[in-house]
Design a protein around this motif. Structure first.
Motif, PDB file in Angstrom:
ATOM      1  N   ASP A  88      33.974   5.169  -4.902  1.00 33.29           N
ATOM      2  CA  ASP A  88      35.279   4.528  -5.040  1.00 33.29           C
ATOM      3  C   ASP A  88      35.364   3.632  -6.286  1.00 33.29           C
ATOM      4  N   ASN A  89      34.373   3.694  -7.148  1.00 34.14           N
ATOM      5  CA  ASN A  89      34.404   2.856  -8.346  1.00 34.14           C
ATOM      6  C   ASN A  89      33.719   3.592  -9.495  1.00 34.14           C
ATOM      7  N   GLN A  90      34.491   4.324 -10.249  1.00 35.50           N
ATOM      8  CA  GLN A  90      33.957   5.118 -11.350  1.00 35.50           C
ATOM      9  C   GLN A  90      34.238   4.505 -12.716  1.00 35.50           C
ATOM     10  N   ASN A  91      34.926   3.374 -12.754  1.00 30.97           N
ATOM     11  CA  ASN A  91      35.295   2.762 -14.025  1.00 30.97           C
ATOM     12  C   ASN A  91      34.573   1.428 -14.216  1.00 30.97           C
ATOM     13  N   PRO A  92      34.017   1.170 -15.410  1.00 34.95           N
ATOM     14  CA  PRO A  92      33.349  -0.112 -15.654  1.00 34.95           C
ATOM     15  C   PRO A  92      34.337  -1.270 -15.517  1.00 34.95           C
ATOM     16  N   SER A  93      33.902  -2.335 -14.867  1.00 34.09           N
ATOM     17  CA  SER A  93      34.731  -3.529 -14.741  1.00 34.09           C
ATOM     18  C   SER A  93      33.835  -4.754 -14.809  1.00 34.09           C
ATOM     19  N   ALA A  94      34.410  -5.855 -15.258  1.00 32.74           N
ATOM     20  CA  ALA A  94      33.646  -7.090 -15.409  1.00 32.74           C
ATOM     21  C   ALA A  94      34.534  -8.283 -15.081  1.00 32.74           C
ATOM     22  N   GLU A  95      33.885  -9.382 -14.747  1.00 34.98           N
ATOM     23  CA  GLU A  95      34.599 -10.608 -14.399  1.00 34.98           C
ATOM     24  C   GLU A  95      33.880 -11.800 -15.011  1.00 34.98           C
ATOM     25  N   PHE A  96      34.649 -12.796 -15.432  1.00 32.89           N
ATOM     26  CA  PHE A  96      34.066 -14.060 -15.870  1.00 32.89           C
ATOM     27  C   PHE A  96      35.112 -15.153 -15.715  1.00 32.89           C
ATOM     28  N   TYR A  97      34.650 -16.388 -15.670  1.00 36.49           N
ATOM     29  CA  TYR A  97      35.546 -17.539 -15.617  1.00 36.49           C
ATOM     30  C   TYR A  97      35.633 -18.168 -17.001  1.00 36.49           C
ATOM     31  N   VAL A  98      36.791 -18.696 -17.311  1.00 38.35           N
ATOM     32  CA  VAL A  98      36.992 -19.482 -18.527  1.00 38.35           C
ATOM     33  C   VAL A  98      37.198 -20.929 -18.106  1.00 38.35           C
ATOM     34  N   ARG A  99      36.425 -21.818 -18.713  1.00 33.32           N
ATOM     35  CA  ARG A  99      36.569 -23.246 -18.399  1.00 33.32           C
ATOM     36  C   ARG A  99      37.524 -23.881 -19.401  1.00 33.32           C
ATOM     37  N   THR A 100      38.622 -24.374 -18.909  1.00 33.85           N
ATOM     38  CA  THR A 100      39.610 -25.060 -19.738  1.00 33.85           C
ATOM     39  C   THR A 100      39.562 -26.556 -19.445  1.00 33.85           C
ATOM     40  N   GLU A 101      40.375 -27.329 -20.146  1.00 28.87           N
ATOM     41  CA  GLU A 101      40.438 -28.773 -19.906  1.00 28.87           C
ATOM     42  C   GLU A 101      40.999 -29.085 -18.516  1.00 28.87           C
ATOM     43  N   LYS A 102      41.750 -28.129 -17.959  1.00 26.81           N
ATOM     44  CA  LYS A 102      42.366 -28.352 -16.651  1.00 26.81           C
ATOM     45  C   LYS A 102      41.564 -27.749 -15.495  1.00 26.81           C
ATOM     46  N   GLY A 103      40.537 -26.960 -15.830  1.00 28.19           N
ATOM     47  CA  GLY A 103      39.738 -26.354 -14.772  1.00 28.19           C
ATOM     48  C   GLY A 103      39.357 -24.928 -15.095  1.00 28.19           C
ATOM     49  N   LEU A 104      38.895 -24.213 -14.063  1.00 25.62           N
ATOM     50  CA  LEU A 104      38.428 -22.836 -14.229  1.00 25.62           C
ATOM     51  C   LEU A 104      39.539 -21.829 -13.954  1.00 25.62           C
ATOM     52  N   GLY A 105      39.523 -20.728 -14.718  1.00 25.78           N
ATOM     53  CA  GLY A 105      40.430 -19.617 -14.475  1.00 25.78           C
ATOM     54  C   GLY A 105      39.645 -18.315 -14.531  1.00 25.78           C
ATOM     55  N   MET A 106      40.112 -17.310 -13.827  1.00 27.86           N
ATOM     56  CA  MET A 106      39.379 -16.048 -13.711  1.00 27.86           C
ATOM     57  C   MET A 106      39.979 -14.968 -14.603  1.00 27.86           C
TER      58      MET A 106
END
Length: 262
Positions: free
Chosen positions: A122-140
């Protein structure tokens, strides 16, 4: 090379010349010596040429650059002889993650790296995740590669109202590639950008103001990038279904324990 080996074998296996007289024998021996000298010269020339090629190939495994994200391992796409297409291999989640980190604006702070395997039904495509830390907090940020060959997405704005943030935007980037920008607004995917690259790769970048599922909820976060930054990330040509072997190897080594995300 086979012809060279055959010639060398014949030369080495020749027996002494028949007794045809000193003059004829001397001429034959002189001719053989001349041929052997030419053969040795050819061998030396071949060895030098092969050494030069080996040095060229071995000397271009990829260059190291200053990483965009902390702890990121970088490598170039490598080089190939003039007229020859560059060697590529399928992108992996680790390579996609590294390419995405490299494509971020200089100075962007990132953390919490993850990537889903591509060897499941059910997962044939490469995918990645990371968080970006900003002055207001974390975002995905989540990035997905897919086969975008022949993919064309119409923008249906017939049901949108003025000022509705769900309104799709369709346009082309500086490379003439189709870009689709929308705002689903569901927290995990507040913003979605799809770019259809000219090499047939489709790239989707999702920005979330909520973080990864922790088993009970998706913690509140902040929007990690602007729309323009997300469009630039999705449109970066380094994000491709195929990448240079040295780049993929370096990324796989650096992110060897990359966890899956949910």
């Amino acid at each position: 090379m086979n012809e060279f080996r055959s010639t060398l074998s014949e030369e080495l296996s020749d027996s002494d010349p028949p007794p045809l007289g000193d003059l004829v024998g001397a001429a034959i021996r002189h001719g053989r010596r001349a041929r052997r000298i030419r053969t040795v010269g050819a061998v030396a020339g071949s060895a030098v040429a092969l050494t030069a090629v080996a040095a060229l190939v071995g000397g271009l495994p990829g260059t190291t650059a200053t990483p965009t994200g902390p702890g990121a391992a970088t490598a170039s796409k490598g080089s190939a002889p003039a007229g020859a297409p560059p060697a590529t291999v399928p992108a992996t989640p680790a390579a996609l993650l590294q390419a995405a980190l490299n494509a971020l604006p200089q100075g962007t702070k990132t953390e919490h790296y993850a990537g889903n395997p591509v060897d499941t039904a059910d997962n044939q495509n490469p995918s990645a995740e990371f968080y970006v830390r900003t002055e207001k907090g974390l975002g995905m940020v989540r990035v997905l590669l897919f086969d975008g060959t022949g993919d064309r997405r119409g923008c249906d704005t017939s049901t949108d109202r003025p000022g509705d943030q769900r309104t799709d935007q369709c346009f082309t980037n500086a490379r003439g590639e189709d870009v689709y920008l929308s705002h689903p607004g569901n927290g995990v995917q507040d913003t979605s950008v799809v770019v259809l690259h000219s090499d047939g790769t489709g790239v989707q970048v999702s920005l979330g103001s909520r973080l990864e599922w922790n088993g009970a909820t998706n913690p509140q976060g902040v929007t990690p990038l602007t729309d323009d930054q997300a469009v630039a990330l999705a449109g970066d040509p380094a994000l491709s279904l195929t990448m240079a072997p040295d780049f993929v190897t370096a990324a796989n080594t650096h992110f060897a324990a990359l966890p899956a995300f949910h």
